[in-house]
Each structure stands twice: as structure tokens, then as C-alpha cells.
Enzyme design. Structure first.
Site, short mmCIF file in Angstrom:
data_model
loop_
_atom_site.label_atom_id
_atom_site.label_comp_id
_atom_site.label_asym_id
_atom_site.label_seq_id
_atom_site.Cartn_x
_atom_site.Cartn_y
_atom_site.Cartn_z
N ASP A 65 -6.30 -1.86 -3.07
CA ASP A 65 -7.69 -2.34 -3.23
C ASP A 65 -7.79 -3.32 -4.40
O ASP A 65 -8.48 -4.34 -4.32
CB ASP A 65 -8.64 -1.16 -3.48
N ASN B 165 0.84 -1.22 0.00
CA ASN B 165 0.00 0.00 0.00
C ASN B 165 0.86 1.25 0.00
O ASN B 165 0.60 2.21 -0.75
CB ASN B 165 -0.87 0.04 1.27
N GLU C 144 -6.68 -7.24 5.32
CA GLU C 144 -6.10 -8.05 4.24
C GLU C 144 -6.14 -9.53 4.59
O GLU C 144 -5.33 -10.31 4.14
CB GLU C 144 -4.68 -7.54 3.92
N1 LIG Z 1 -5.81 -0.92 0.14
C1 LIG Z 1 -6.35 -1.45 1.24
N2 LIG Z 1 -5.57 -1.72 2.28
C2 LIG Z 1 -6.10 -2.28 3.38
C3 LIG Z 1 -7.47 -2.55 3.46
N3 LIG Z 1 -7.72 -3.12 4.67
C4 LIG Z 1 -6.52 -3.15 5.32
N4 LIG Z 1 -5.54 -2.65 4.55
C5 LIG Z 1 -4.11 -2.47 4.84
O1 LIG Z 1 -3.48 -3.68 5.07
C6 LIG Z 1 -2.26 -3.41 5.79
C7 LIG Z 1 -2.00 -4.53 6.77
O2 LIG Z 1 -0.76 -4.28 7.36
P1 LIG Z 1 -0.16 -5.19 8.50
O3 LIG Z 1 -1.23 -5.68 9.37
O4 LIG Z 1 0.94 -4.40 9.14
O5 LIG Z 1 0.41 -6.44 7.79
P2 LIG Z 1 1.38 -6.62 6.54
O6 LIG Z 1 2.03 -5.33 6.11
O7 LIG Z 1 0.61 -7.34 5.47
O8 LIG Z 1 2.50 -7.52 7.13
P3 LIG Z 1 2.45 -9.10 7.35
O9 LIG Z 1 1.02 -9.49 7.54
O10 LIG Z 1 3.26 -9.30 8.57
O11 LIG Z 1 3.06 -9.72 6.14
C8 LIG Z 1 -2.45 -2.06 6.44
O12 LIG Z 1 -1.60 -1.11 5.83
C9 LIG Z 1 -3.91 -1.71 6.15
O13 LIG Z 1 -4.08 -0.31 5.92
C10 LIG Z 1 -8.28 -2.23 2.34
O14 LIG Z 1 -9.51 -2.43 2.31
N5 LIG Z 1 -7.69 -1.68 1.26
#
Ligand SMILES: Nc1nc2c(ncn2[C@@H]2O[C@H](COP(=O)(O)OP(=O)(O)OP(=O)(O)O)[C@@H](O)[C@H]2O)c(=O)[nH]1
Length: 315
Positions: free
Chosen positions: A210, A201, A236
Site C-alpha cells: 500500500d 506484496n 497496481e
Molecule cells: N498492497 C496492495 N496490493 C494490491 C492492491 N491492488 C492490487 N494489489 C496487488 O497487486 C498485485 C498485482 O499482481 P499481478 O497482476 O500478478 O502483476 P505483477 O505481480 O505486478 O506482475 P507484472 O504486472 O507482470 O509485473 C496483486 O498481488 C494484487 O493483490 C492494493 O490496493 N494494495
């Protein structure tokens, strides 16, 4: 009232169709004709109504809930309003609002009953009017039930991915867990999480994020079996429930999903780097609740993350 002047207008209304004016001429002297500007609330719940209004010209709207909601019924020239509360002598159940300047014939309760007694044709027209009101009421109820079920199904769908959401999962997964325990059959849950999604992101923007989420959702959906359940767990993270599935086949399915996402998502996301997922698997135990089953899958997911991501681990 000068009946002769209005004779043609009145004869064209639904209530007076086919009515012989000889029989009612004397009674019509008790009626009046009013001009009502647009916006006037003619009838409303909480205020008794003692008149029947026959529309000689103009238009009124009937609102079954509140006037600020769209109208449920629009009535024009020749129709009448107020008949239900007048006949039953009880409070109106709807708002009637004049939506175009109108000219109306006004009949009091006594006059209306006298007219019904004096003319069979008028009594028959009144019955037809009431019957069509009941039908219109039924249509409104049917429409509202239809809308309600539409809203209910929307409440179970995740707007971004189109998958079922967490609220749906709570009910649908729980039913499967209860069934698995009752039947003593195996059941597996997979917790799926996109790797380094925050970095994705941050680097490529939220909109690309998204798109990636939608691509992962679609790929998972395309690669599960018809009886498997899939939902967006939140952010996610996704959850898959595999009914009648022991550990070995569950891990094979998880591996298939992992590979499909690695391959397919990058094809959908031209110009962006590949996406990978980590998966944690857990098997239903006799003393499990949905929560404990999901918790173990989450612990396994954590192991997959600490093992370097883009892999499957089990509880
Ligand atoms: N674009 C988008 N991003 C989302 C949505 N829901 C959650 N996120 C993003 O998903 C990210 C999850 O980050 P983290 O929980 O730190 O996990 P990660 O970066 O995937 O790291 P690991 O799970 O450890 O591999 C965050 O930046 C949230 O903002 C969504 O509906 N759309």
C-alpha cells in the site's frame, strides 16, 4: 385550565410573548397541559395532527427523514411544534420526538385560530415562528446539498492513493477523447503498471505494498503537467491522459515518469527494494472510443512487460 398558575411559564414562550392575557383568558380555558415522557413520538408523517404543542419545559427533536437518522432540529422550552401541519390542515412532514421529559400546553386547531383572531401579538408571533421554520428548512436543504456534493466528490476519489478513481476516469477521460476528436488535436494515453507487484506484496507484506502504491501515485502526480489527467485505473495500474500531445512528447513524458518512479519511490520507501513501472502509450485515432484507446495502451503495456519491464512501449 388554571391559567393564572401557568401564566409565567406561558408568557415566557415564543408564541405568547407580549400577548395580553385579558384578551385570550376565556379561550385558554379550552387548552390543556400534558406531561410527556422521553421517547414519545408526538407527531409523525402519515398521522394527522390536530394540535399545537407549546413547550413549557423539556425538549423535542425534529427528524425530517426517519427517526433513526440524527435529528435536524432540536427545540427546547418556549418553542412550539405542530404549527405547520395544523395551519395547513395537512399531514405532518416530519417526526417530532420527545427527547427529554416535557410539559406542554396543548391547543386544538379551533382554539389556535380563535387565539390568532383574538390577539394581534399572538398572530405576529405565529408569523415569526413560521418564518423561522422556513429558514430552518432552507438551512437543512442547504446542508444536505453540501453533504451530497461532498459524497459525490468522494465517490470519484480512490481512498488509498487520493488520486481520482476509475469512475472519474470514465467521465473525465471520455470528455477529453470527444474534445480531441472534435478539435482534431493529438492526445495520448499512458497505461502504467507496477512491475512484479505481487512478488513485492508477497515478500514485504500488503501494508508495504500500500505504501508503495501511494508513493508511485504521488510520484506520478508530481511529474505530470497541470493539464494532464491521472487516475488509479485499478489494482497496481494507473492511467494518464495527455491532452494536445503527439507521440514523441508523450513518449518523453512516459520516460520521465518511469525514471522518476525508479528514483523517487525508493527514496520514499526506505529499507525496501526499488520499484519500477512499465508503461504503454497510445495515440488517439479518428475512430477511437475511450475503450479502444485504452485497449491499445494496454496492449502496448503488455509489450513493455514482455520486453523485460521497467520500460516504455507504444501502440
Ligand atoms: N498492497 C496492495 N496490493 C494490491 C492492491 N491492488 C492490487 N494489489 C496487488 O497487486 C498485485 C498485482 O499482481 P499481478 O497482476 O500478478 O502483476 P505483477 O505481480 O505486478 O506482475 P507484472 O504486472 O507482470 O509485473 C496483486 O498481488 C494484487 O493483490 C492494493 O490496493 N494494495
Amino acid at each position: 385550565m388554571q391559567l393564572t398558575r401557568l401564566h409565567d411559564d406561558i408568557a415566557r414562550t415564543r408564541l405568547f410573548t407580549g400577548v395580553s392575557f385579558d384578551a385570550i383568558e376565556r379561550l385558554m380555558e379550552h387548552c390543556s397541559v400534558i406531561e410527556v415522557p422521553e421517547g414519545v413520538v408526538l407527531i409523525e408523517p402519515g398521522k394527522s395532527n390536530d394540535n399545537l404543542y407549546v413547550l413549557l419545559e423539556g425538549q423535542v427533536d425534529v427528524h425530517l427523514t426517519t427517526p433513526d437518522q440524527p435529528y435536524n432540529l432540536r427545540l427546547g422550552q418556549g418553542e412550539c411544534v405542530g404549527e405547520m401541519s395544523l395551519i395547513e390542515a395537512c399531514e405532518p412532514s416530519a417526526y417530532v420526538i420527545v427527547s427529554a421529559a416535557s410539559r406542554m400546553l396543548v391547543l386544538s386547531r379551533d382554539t389556535m385560530w380563535s387565539l390568532i383572531n383574538a390577539s394581534h401579538a399572538l398572530a405576529r408571533n405565529m408569523l415569526i415562528t413560521l418564518s423561522s421554520r422556513v429558514r430552518q428548512g432552507n438551512d437543512a436543504v442547504r446542508y444536505s446539498i453540501h453533504r451530497q456534493s461532498e459524497f459525490e466528490s468522494l465517490a470519484f476519489v480512490d481512498g488509498l492513493t487520493g488520486l481520482h478513481n476509475r469512475r472519474w476516469l470514465d467521465q473525465a477521460f471520455r470528455r477529453q477523447v470527444e474534445r480531441g476528436q472534435r478539435d482534431g488535436k493529438p492526445l495520448a494515453v499512458l497505461m502504467v503498471d507496477i512491475d512484479h507487484f505481487k512478488r513485492f506484496n508477497d515478500t514485504h507484506g500488503h501494508l508495504a505494498g500500500d505504501r508503495a502504491l501511494r508513493a508511485v501515485a504521488m510520484t506520478l502526480n508530481d511529474n505530470i503537467r497541470p493539464g494532464d489527467l491521472l487516475a488509479r485505473f485499478g489494482g497496481e495500474e494507473f492511467a494518464v491522459l495527455l491532452p494536445d500531445t503527439g507521440q514523441e512528447p508523450a513518449l518523453a513524458i512516459a520516460e520521465r515518469l518511469r525514471r522518476a518512479v525508479s528514483n523517487a519511490v525508493s527514496r520514499h520507501m526506505a529499507g525496501l527494494p526499488a520499484i519500477s513501472i512499465s508503461i504503454g502509450e497510445s495515440q488517439l485515432r479518428a475512430d477511437d472510443t475511450l475503450e479502444s484507446l485504452l485497449d491499445r495502451a494496454d496492449d502496448a503495456l503488455y509489450s513493455a512487460k514482455t520486453a523485460g519491464r521497467n520500460c516504455v512501449r507504444w501502440a
